[in-house]
Design a protein around this motif. Structure first.
Motif, PDB file in Angstrom:
ATOM      1  N   ILE A 188     -12.178  32.421  79.958  1.00 26.95           N
ATOM      2  CA  ILE A 188     -12.750  32.841  81.239  1.00 26.95           C
ATOM      3  C   ILE A 188     -13.996  32.009  81.559  1.00 26.95           C
ATOM      4  N   SER A 189     -14.108  31.650  82.829  1.00 22.13           N
ATOM      5  CA  SER A 189     -15.345  31.054  83.356  1.00 22.13           C
ATOM      6  C   SER A 189     -15.710  31.756  84.665  1.00 22.13           C
ATOM      7  N   HIS A 190     -16.888  31.455  85.198  1.00 22.79           N
ATOM      8  CA  HIS A 190     -17.360  31.989  86.485  1.00 22.79           C
ATOM      9  C   HIS A 190     -17.273  33.522  86.565  1.00 22.79           C
ATOM     10  N   PRO A 191     -17.701  34.253  85.527  1.00 23.38           N
ATOM     11  CA  PRO A 191     -17.582  35.720  85.596  1.00 23.38           C
ATOM     12  C   PRO A 191     -18.721  36.359  86.388  1.00 23.38           C
ATOM     13  N   ALA A 240     -26.358  46.594  91.486  1.00 28.93           N
ATOM     14  CA  ALA A 240     -26.538  46.135  90.108  1.00 28.93           C
ATOM     15  C   ALA A 240     -25.628  44.943  89.847  1.00 28.93           C
ATOM     16  N   SER A 241     -26.169  43.985  89.100  1.00 26.57           N
ATOM     17  CA  SER A 241     -25.410  42.810  88.699  1.00 26.57           C
ATOM     18  C   SER A 241     -25.172  42.867  87.197  1.00 26.57           C
ATOM     19  N   PHE A 242     -23.959  42.554  86.755  1.00 22.88           N
ATOM     20  CA  PHE A 242     -23.590  42.658  85.350  1.00 22.88           C
ATOM     21  C   PHE A 242     -23.241  41.285  84.777  1.00 22.88           C
ATOM     22  N   ARG A 243     -23.583  41.107  83.496  1.00 22.53           N
ATOM     23  CA  ARG A 243     -23.299  39.860  82.765  1.00 22.53           C
ATOM     24  C   ARG A 243     -22.135  40.103  81.801  1.00 22.53           C
ATOM     25  N   LEU A 244     -21.187  39.190  81.764  1.00 29.11           N
ATOM     26  CA  LEU A 244     -20.042  39.316  80.866  1.00 29.11           C
ATOM     27  C   LEU A 244     -20.497  39.233  79.415  1.00 29.11           C
ATOM     28  N   ASN A 245     -20.152  40.251  78.621  1.00 22.84           N
ATOM     29  CA  ASN A 245     -20.530  40.292  77.213  1.00 22.84           C
ATOM     30  C   ASN A 245     -19.371  39.916  76.292  1.00 22.84           C
ATOM     31  N   ALA A 246     -18.196  40.461  76.565  1.00 18.60           N
ATOM     32  CA  ALA A 246     -17.043  40.200  75.698  1.00 18.60           C
ATOM     33  C   ALA A 246     -15.767  40.332  76.525  1.00 18.60           C
ATOM     34  N   TYR A 247     -14.697  39.683  76.047  1.00 17.69           N
ATOM     35  CA  TYR A 247     -13.423  39.779  76.756  1.00 17.69           C
ATOM     36  C   TYR A 247     -12.274  39.378  75.831  1.00 17.69           C
ATOM     37  N   ASP A 289     -19.242  27.287  82.914  1.00 15.07           N
ATOM     38  CA  ASP A 289     -18.663  26.901  81.617  1.00 15.07           C
ATOM     39  C   ASP A 289     -17.736  27.983  81.081  1.00 15.07           C
ATOM     40  N   LEU A 290     -16.818  27.585  80.196  1.00 18.14           N
ATOM     41  CA  LEU A 290     -15.978  28.561  79.506  1.00 18.14           C
ATOM     42  C   LEU A 290     -16.862  29.474  78.676  1.00 18.14           C
ATOM     43  N   GLN A 291     -16.660  30.775  78.811  1.00 15.04           N
ATOM     44  CA  GLN A 291     -17.525  31.749  78.163  1.00 15.04           C
ATOM     45  C   GLN A 291     -17.014  32.109  76.762  1.00 15.04           C
ATOM     46  N   PRO A 292     -17.942  32.381  75.841  1.00  8.44           N
ATOM     47  CA  PRO A 292     -17.507  32.855  74.512  1.00  8.44           C
ATOM     48  C   PRO A 292     -16.840  34.215  74.632  1.00  8.44           C
ATOM     49  N   GLN A 293     -15.858  34.474  73.770  1.00  9.45           N
ATOM     50  CA  GLN A 293     -15.150  35.754  73.848  1.00  9.45           C
ATOM     51  C   GLN A 293     -16.043  36.915  73.458  1.00  9.45           C
ATOM     52  N   ASP A 294     -17.123  36.664  72.737  1.00  9.82           N
ATOM     53  CA  ASP A 294     -18.116  37.695  72.433  1.00  9.82           C
ATOM     54  C   ASP A 294     -19.486  37.051  72.454  1.00  9.82           C
ATOM     55  N   VAL A 311       0.290  35.413  88.665  1.00 12.31           N
ATOM     56  CA  VAL A 311       0.113  33.983  88.923  1.00 12.31           C
ATOM     57  C   VAL A 311       1.356  33.398  89.584  1.00 12.31           C
ATOM     58  N   ALA A 312       2.519  33.869  89.140  1.00 13.41           N
ATOM     59  CA  ALA A 312       3.812  33.445  89.671  1.00 13.41           C
ATOM     60  C   ALA A 312       4.826  34.474  89.218  1.00 13.41           C
ATOM     61  N   ASN A 313       6.066  34.336  89.661  1.00 11.22           N
ATOM     62  CA  ASN A 313       7.099  35.270  89.237  1.00 11.22           C
ATOM     63  C   ASN A 313       7.219  35.298  87.722  1.00 11.22           C
ATOM     64  N   GLY A 314       7.029  36.484  87.125  1.00  8.91           N
ATOM     65  CA  GLY A 314       7.152  36.626  85.672  1.00  8.91           C
ATOM     66  C   GLY A 314       5.960  36.144  84.887  1.00  8.91           C
ATOM     67  N   VAL A 315       4.877  35.754  85.558  1.00 11.28           N
ATOM     68  CA  VAL A 315       3.685  35.228  84.874  1.00 11.28           C
ATOM     69  C   VAL A 315       2.462  35.979  85.386  1.00 11.28           C
ATOM     70  N   ASP A 316       1.706  36.588  84.477  1.00  9.80           N
ATOM     71  CA  ASP A 316       0.502  37.338  84.844  1.00  9.80           C
ATOM     72  C   ASP A 316      -0.689  36.904  84.010  1.00  9.80           C
ATOM     73  N   ALA A 317      -1.851  36.857  84.642  1.00  6.64           N
ATOM     74  CA  ALA A 317      -3.111  36.749  83.911  1.00  6.64           C
ATOM     75  C   ALA A 317      -3.602  38.171  83.672  1.00  6.64           C
ATOM     76  N   VAL A 318      -3.796  38.542  82.415  1.00  6.25           N
ATOM     77  CA  VAL A 318      -4.222  39.900  82.076  1.00  6.25           C
ATOM     78  C   VAL A 318      -5.456  39.820  81.187  1.00  6.25           C
ATOM     79  N   GLY A 319      -6.312  40.815  81.306  1.00  9.88           N
ATOM     80  CA  GLY A 319      -7.495  40.786  80.472  1.00  9.88           C
ATOM     81  C   GLY A 319      -8.252  42.092  80.438  1.00  9.88           C
ATOM     82  N   ALA A 320      -9.117  42.197  79.428  1.00 12.48           N
ATOM     83  CA  ALA A 320     -10.037  43.320  79.270  1.00 12.48           C
ATOM     84  C   ALA A 320     -11.431  42.731  79.108  1.00 12.48           C
TER      85      ALA A 320
END
Length: 474
Positions: free
Chosen positions: A387-390, A365-372, A292-297, A458-467
């Motif tokens: 984000i999904s499938h983190p 160690a396995s980590f769970r996504l907390n925020a992004y 599922d789509l994850q909450p941002q926090d 993702v393509a020329n001039g297009v990036d997926a970026v994240g923290a």
């Protein structure tokens, strides 16, 4: 018989004399004290400008070929402009001294390129070339008290015996006082105790004074450009960069390799990389637990030691993004640099023993996504992404990590699977050269928290970026 012996002796002596004269001629004809390949040339010189090479001093004039080991000095009201082999530009201002310690540009293997300059005193302006664009980790400017690293940049630095300062016109820099983890003369950027500064932090400078354990942000009148003003011709420096030069600007992508040309190609790259290691396959499979789509926090931790800030020049469609703290603000509050990509700076608050990982950390160690915070980036425009499938796995025995997450946005034909794997070293996560996605992050000393930046073309001039921020599973 005596006559023949004397004749033979005379001929032999003549041959030896001629050979000696020929050798001497070669020595005189060849600049033996100036041997080696040129690493650049002088574009402009005015006033009292000299170069010291292997103990010999001569005037530094336009067209002069610069070599490794050259120490250049300028007198009062004197300036020198250089163009280096990778297209980088350097201005040495009045009453300054700088040595080109190493400058090795390898176009076929950018990761092998390195540049080390030492600014002994005065002010220099540096405009990055191909080394700064393709392998910024390989560039350093040392001063008597600190090292300055770059992320492809245009900056000016002030160097005195007990003080160093740097201001940024474009891009970003990292500044570290010398320590056991950051020694003068090393051929790599100092990351561990570095403080970042972006050109978007107008009026801000980084400073290190003798005895400092980390750089600090300062805002006052003692800017390098005020202490040693530029020559009027310095404004024309960038016109000397060669045609086709990969200049650093806000469209620079830190991805190694060419990146995907289309959405379909980016999907195929991820599929091919999944079989690169068992850890990567396990990380991909672990992500299947969270479709599922994850909450941002997710609220798994109230107070985090690892966080991020966003570059100020980027324009987001998220109305709440403007309220978040910027990189320069976090640095001012005592956080230190842990990673950078085109949208974010990852920062960590130091506690107790600093970054040293607990020696008791073992196994996997396995980590769970907390925020992004994630976006699709086109130029300076950011489209909010989810984000999904983190998943994030860290193998402490093998000193390796692997991560997988899917990025979703309205403008994409489908989800983008971001996968990457790399090394764990001194608490820092760095992706392998062959990873289809760029990743850079850090673990907290107790191993309970992780921060990870990602960027995927993702393509020329297009990036997926994240923290992202992660919590270790119990």
């Amino acid at each position: 018989m005596y006559h023949d012996a004397m004749l033979n002796y005379g001929q032999a002596l003549l041959r030896r004399c001629l050979a000696t004269l020929f050798s001497l001629a070669l020595i005189v004809a060849s600049p033996s004290s100036f041997a080696g390949e040129s690493v650049g040339d002088v574009l402009f010189a005015t006033g009292n400008t000299t170069v010291v090479r292997q103990g010999e001093t001569q005037s530094l004039l336009e067209g002069f070929a610069v070599m490794e080991g050259d120490r250049m000095e300028t007198g009062r009201d004197s300036h020198v402009h250089l163009r280096l082999v990778d297209g980088a530009l350097l201005s040495l201002r009045s009453e300054s001294a700088l040595t080109v310690e190493r400058y090795r540009y390898t176009p076929a293997n950018p990761d092998a390129s390195e540049a080390l300059l030492t600014l002994h005193r005065g002010v220099a302006r540096s405009i990055s070339g191909e080394i700064g664009a393709r392998h910024p980790e390989g560039f350093r400017l040392d001063t008597p008290v600190a090292a300055i690293g770059i992320r492809g940049t245009d900056f000016s630095a002030l160097s005195e015996q007990d003080l160093a300062r740097v201001g940024v016109l474009e891009g970003s820099v990292l500044m570290s006082p010398f320590s056991a983890g950051c020694r003068a003369g090393e051929s790599r950027r100092c990351n561990g105790d570095a403080l970042p500064l972006s050109g978007d932090a107008v009026g801000a400078m980084l400073e290190v004074v003798t005895g400092d354990t980390r750089a600090r942000l300062v805002f006052d009148e003692l800017h390098p450009d005020s202490v040693r003003p530029p020559h009027p011709s310095e404004g024309e420096l960038k016109s000397h960069q060669p045609a086709g030069f990969l200049s650093f600007n806000r469209e620079y992508r830190p991805l190694r390799g060419e990146g995907a040309e289309s959405y379909e190609e980016s999907v195929q790259q991820a599929k091919l990389f999944l079989g690169s290691s068992q850890l990567m396959m396990d990380a991909y499979q672990a992500g299947e637990q969270y479709p599922d789509l994850q909450p941002q926090d997710a609220g798994l931790m109230d107070e985090r030691r690892i966080t991020w800030g966003r570059w100020e020049h980027l324009e987001s469609d998220d109305p709440t993004a403007q309220q978040r703290e910027r990189i320069s603000q976090l640095a001012y509050q005592g956080y230190r640099y842990a990673g950078l990509n085109d949208a974010f700076g990852l920062l960590q608050r130091l506690d107790g023993d600093g970054q040293r990982l607990n020696d008791s950390l073992q196994g996997r160690a396995s980590f769970r996504l907390n925020a992004y915070e994630a976006y699709i980036k086109r130029g300076v425009q950011l489209e909010t992404a989810l984000i999904s499938h983190p998943s994030l796995l860290v193998d402490f025995e093998a000193q390796r990590f692997a991560s997988r997450l899917d990025v979703h946005a309205d403008s994409l034909p489908g989800p983008v699977t971001v996968v990457g794997a790399g090394s764990l070293r001194d608490g820092y996560l760095r992706e392998d050269t062959g990873s289809p996605s760029w990743m850079e992050g850090v673990l907290s000393p107790d191993g309970r928290e992780a921060g990870l930046l990602f960027q995927h073309q993702v393509a020329n001039g297009v990036d997926a970026v994240g923290a992202t921020h992660w919590i270790g599973k119990d």
